[in-house]
Design a protein around this motif. Sequence first.
Motif, PDB file in Angstrom:
ATOM      1  N   TYR A  35       0.668  -1.223   0.009  1.00 46.60           N
ATOM      2  CA  TYR A  35       0.056   0.107  -0.106  1.00 46.60           C
ATOM      3  C   TYR A  35       0.836   1.457   0.030  1.00 46.60           C
ATOM      4  O   TYR A  35       0.467   2.137   0.793  1.00 46.60           O
ATOM      5  N   GLN A  36       1.897   1.252  -0.961  1.00 50.86           N
ATOM      6  CA  GLN A  36       2.569   2.409  -0.843  1.00 50.86           C
ATOM      7  C   GLN A  36       2.127   3.751  -1.119  1.00 50.86           C
ATOM      8  O   GLN A  36       2.552   4.689  -0.767  1.00 50.86           O
ATOM      9  N   GLN A  37       0.922   3.642  -2.216  1.00 48.39           N
ATOM     10  CA  GLN A  37       0.421   4.803  -2.651  1.00 48.39           C
ATOM     11  C   GLN A  37      -0.489   5.276  -1.619  1.00 48.39           C
ATOM     12  O   GLN A  37      -0.500   6.583  -1.219  1.00 48.39           O
ATOM     13  N   VAL A  38      -0.987   4.506  -0.869  1.00 48.55           N
ATOM     14  CA  VAL A  38      -1.761   4.990   0.327  1.00 48.55           C
ATOM     15  C   VAL A  38      -0.930   5.672   1.368  1.00 48.55           C
ATOM     16  O   VAL A  38      -1.268   6.921   1.792  1.00 48.55           O
ATOM     17  N   SER A  45       1.857   7.133   0.902  1.00 44.69           N
ATOM     18  CA  SER A  45       2.769   8.311   0.276  1.00 44.69           C
ATOM     19  C   SER A  45       1.664   9.445   0.292  1.00 44.69           C
ATOM     20  O   SER A  45       1.991  10.610   0.701  1.00 44.69           O
ATOM     21  N   SER A  46       0.440   9.286   0.105  1.00 47.09           N
ATOM     22  CA  SER A  46      -0.506  10.024  -0.139  1.00 47.09           C
ATOM     23  C   SER A  46      -1.347  10.580   1.349  1.00 47.09           C
ATOM     24  O   SER A  46      -1.526  11.681   1.449  1.00 47.09           O
ATOM     25  N   GLN A  47      -1.282   9.711   2.252  1.00 49.64           N
ATOM     26  CA  GLN A  47      -2.026   9.803   3.517  1.00 49.64           C
ATOM     27  C   GLN A  47      -1.086   9.634   4.783  1.00 49.64           C
ATOM     28  O   GLN A  47      -1.491   9.514   5.835  1.00 49.64           O
ATOM     29  N   GLY A  48       0.496   9.392   4.340  1.00 44.96           N
ATOM     30  CA  GLY A  48       1.165   9.124   5.432  1.00 44.96           C
ATOM     31  C   GLY A  48       1.096   9.932   6.571  1.00 44.96           C
ATOM     32  O   GLY A  48       1.452   9.510   7.765  1.00 44.96           O
ATOM     33  N   LYS A  97      -1.050  11.882   8.068  1.00 42.94           N
ATOM     34  CA  LYS A  97      -2.192  11.369   8.733  1.00 42.94           C
ATOM     35  C   LYS A  97      -2.224  10.107   9.399  1.00 42.94           C
ATOM     36  O   LYS A  97      -2.434  10.037  10.611  1.00 42.94           O
TER      37      LYS A  97
END
Length: 129
Positions: A80-83, A85-88, A90
Amino acid sequence: MNLIVTILQICFLTVLFWLGNLITKYLHIPLPGSIVGLVILFLLLQIKVVKIEWIERGATWLLAELLLFFIPSAVGVVNYQQVISSQGVKLITVIVLSTLTVMAFTGITAQFIAKRTKGGYHDSRAKNR
């Protein structure tokens, strides 16, 4: 012999876990089965159907090896690297705040229990000496 006892205790704890899962599945309880299994174990211990000695070694071993149970979860996060990177930010904020909250309530509960036992169990032992 100790190994066999530990394995049997772990099997008993696993049966309670499966029982909790079955109960949540068939009764449609909105709780994880593991929590229901822990509640069942707690109730069995409280009404003295199960003695602590019957599960102590197995539970101690499971707690000692607890870190191993988190490895698959940690490895799964890589997917889940995309999640991340975008929500890290939070996610990290929620993790830190929830950890601090759990630590605070654990400390408060431990202090409460320590004060309670100081006035009860320990004083009665001291009077008997």
